[in-house]
Design an enzyme around this catalytic site. Structure first.
Site, PDB file in Angstrom:
ATOM      1  N   HIS A   3      47.795  43.609  41.010  1.00  0.00           N
ATOM      2  CA  HIS A   3      48.750  44.318  40.169  1.00  0.00           C
ATOM      3  C   HIS A   3      50.063  44.618  40.902  1.00  0.00           C
ATOM      4  CE1 HIS A   3      45.640  44.683  37.205  1.00  0.00           C
ATOM      5  NE2 HIS A   3      44.862  45.374  38.025  1.00  0.00           N
ATOM      6  N   ASP A  10      44.394  39.409  34.266  1.00  0.00           N
ATOM      7  CA  ASP A  10      45.237  40.513  34.713  1.00  0.00           C
ATOM      8  C   ASP A  10      46.687  40.060  34.868  1.00  0.00           C
ATOM      9  OD1 ASP A  10      43.227  42.397  34.778  1.00  0.00           O
ATOM     10  OD2 ASP A  10      42.907  42.275  36.942  1.00  0.00           O
ATOM     11  N   HIS A  67      39.277  36.351  35.675  1.00  0.00           N
ATOM     12  CA  HIS A  67      39.748  37.704  35.381  1.00  0.00           C
ATOM     13  C   HIS A  67      41.058  37.990  36.100  1.00  0.00           C
ATOM     14  CE1 HIS A  67      39.472  41.766  33.894  1.00  0.00           C
ATOM     15  NE2 HIS A  67      39.942  42.147  35.067  1.00  0.00           N
ATOM     16  N   HIS A 126      44.786  44.595  30.290  1.00  0.00           N
ATOM     17  CA  HIS A 126      43.929  43.812  29.392  1.00  0.00           C
ATOM     18  C   HIS A 126      44.496  43.803  27.974  1.00  0.00           C
ATOM     19  CE1 HIS A 126      40.260  44.748  32.190  1.00  0.00           C
ATOM     20  NE2 HIS A 126      41.225  44.082  32.795  1.00  0.00           N
TER      21      HIS A 126
END
Length: 305
Positions: A262, A239, A235, A78
């Site tokens: 991720h 990311d 969101h 973030h």
């Protein structure tokens, strides 16, 4: 030329760590051109410095963690996205704990903090990583690809086997304004069953309805509801912006992600950097940057809209 930027003034913010549940203080300081983003674990003696780059990623479970010399900092995505969105190329990040504060679960408070510090423009040109040839990575049924484009875009196809979330798709054409208005405020989210399991294993100790969207079997548990009807995929894009910044440069290319996270974001950056024939590092004039569909440079003739 478009020049590298850093913060004009030092700024500090404190908040709860998502996993430790402890209050963590983070200070952003100006840095010299060419420094990049460097984290400093100032709670350790001596302090350990960790460059925010792909080679220093040590964990991608639940968040992106960088580490070096026995120290690590987690949940950096973030903050990295906020720095990217605010045009910050170089900054020192002093932190007195092992994770970036989760704040309200989005990047918006961090964007506000960075803006409070102001921006200082250097005399050294910024280099953009321009995609020349497609690069793609997969993990099972998940896929992430980056292809040539005259702008930085992220198209994200999110799919979950859950009646509340199901599937969402969104494309972001990146500008400072589109990031701030459409993406920065989107909060992290999780499923109630997973939250309970994580806390039982000593994780997500700082998680609450104040810093995450929690999804139950029948709906969102947060009393205020969602900030956007497609907050979940927004969101995911947030990311991705942070994770992809670990390539060390601002991107010009179109990222297409299917069920990415991720781990796959990191794999895409690593694969891209290992294939120098697939990108060029290019400097632009402000006029060229302002008209990305009309870049006159001969080496950009292969770019698609």
């Amino acid at each position: 030329m478009i020049f590298q930027q850093t913060l004009k003034n030092k700024v500090t913010v404190s908040g709860i760590g998502l996993h430790t549940g402890k209050t963590i203080t983070l200070t952003l300081r100006p840095a010299q051109p060419g420094t990049g983003i460097v984290f400093h674990r100032v709670d350790m003696s001596p302090a350990v410095s960790i460059e925010a780059c792909a080679k220093n990623v040590v964990n991608t479970r639940l968040s992106t963690t960088i580490g070096k010399d026995g120290a690590s900092v987690s949940t950096i995505e973030h903050l990295m996205a906020a720095l990217y969105g605010c045009g910050i190329d170089n900054a020192h990040v002093d932190i007195n704990g092992p994770e970036v504060p989760i704040m309200d679960g989005s990047a918006a408070p961090l964007v506000e903090t960075i803006r409070n510090g102001g921006v200082e423009v250097s005399s050294k040109a910024r280099r953009f990583l321009v995609i020349k040839k497609p690069v793609s990575v997969t993990i099972g049924d998940k896929r992430a690809t980056v292809i040539p484009s005259r702008q930085y875009k992220i198209s994200f196809d999110m799919q979950f086997e859950h009646p509340v979330v199901k599937s969402q798709f969104r494309t972001l054409t990146f500008t400072a304004e589109s990031f701030s208005d459409e993406i920065a405020g989107a909060r992290t989210f999780g499923f109630l069953s997973e939250v309970e399991m994580l806390k039982a294993h000593g994780l997500a100790l700082g998680g609450s309805l104040d810093n995450a969207v929690v999804i139950g079997d029948d709906g969102v548990l947060n009393p205020e509801g969602l900030r956007y009807s497609d907050e979940f995929v927004r969101h995911k894009i947030l990311d991705s912006v942070g994770d992809l910044y670990l390539c060390g440069h601002r991107l010009i290319g179109h990222v297409k992600a299917l069920k990415s996270g991720h781990e796959l974001n990191h794999k895409l950056v690593t694969e891209l950097l290992s294939r120098p024939e697939c990108f060029s590092l290019v400097e632009f004039t402000p006029q060229e940057s302002a008209a990305p569909f009309n870049l006159p440079l001969p080496e950009l003739a292969w770019l698609e809209a």
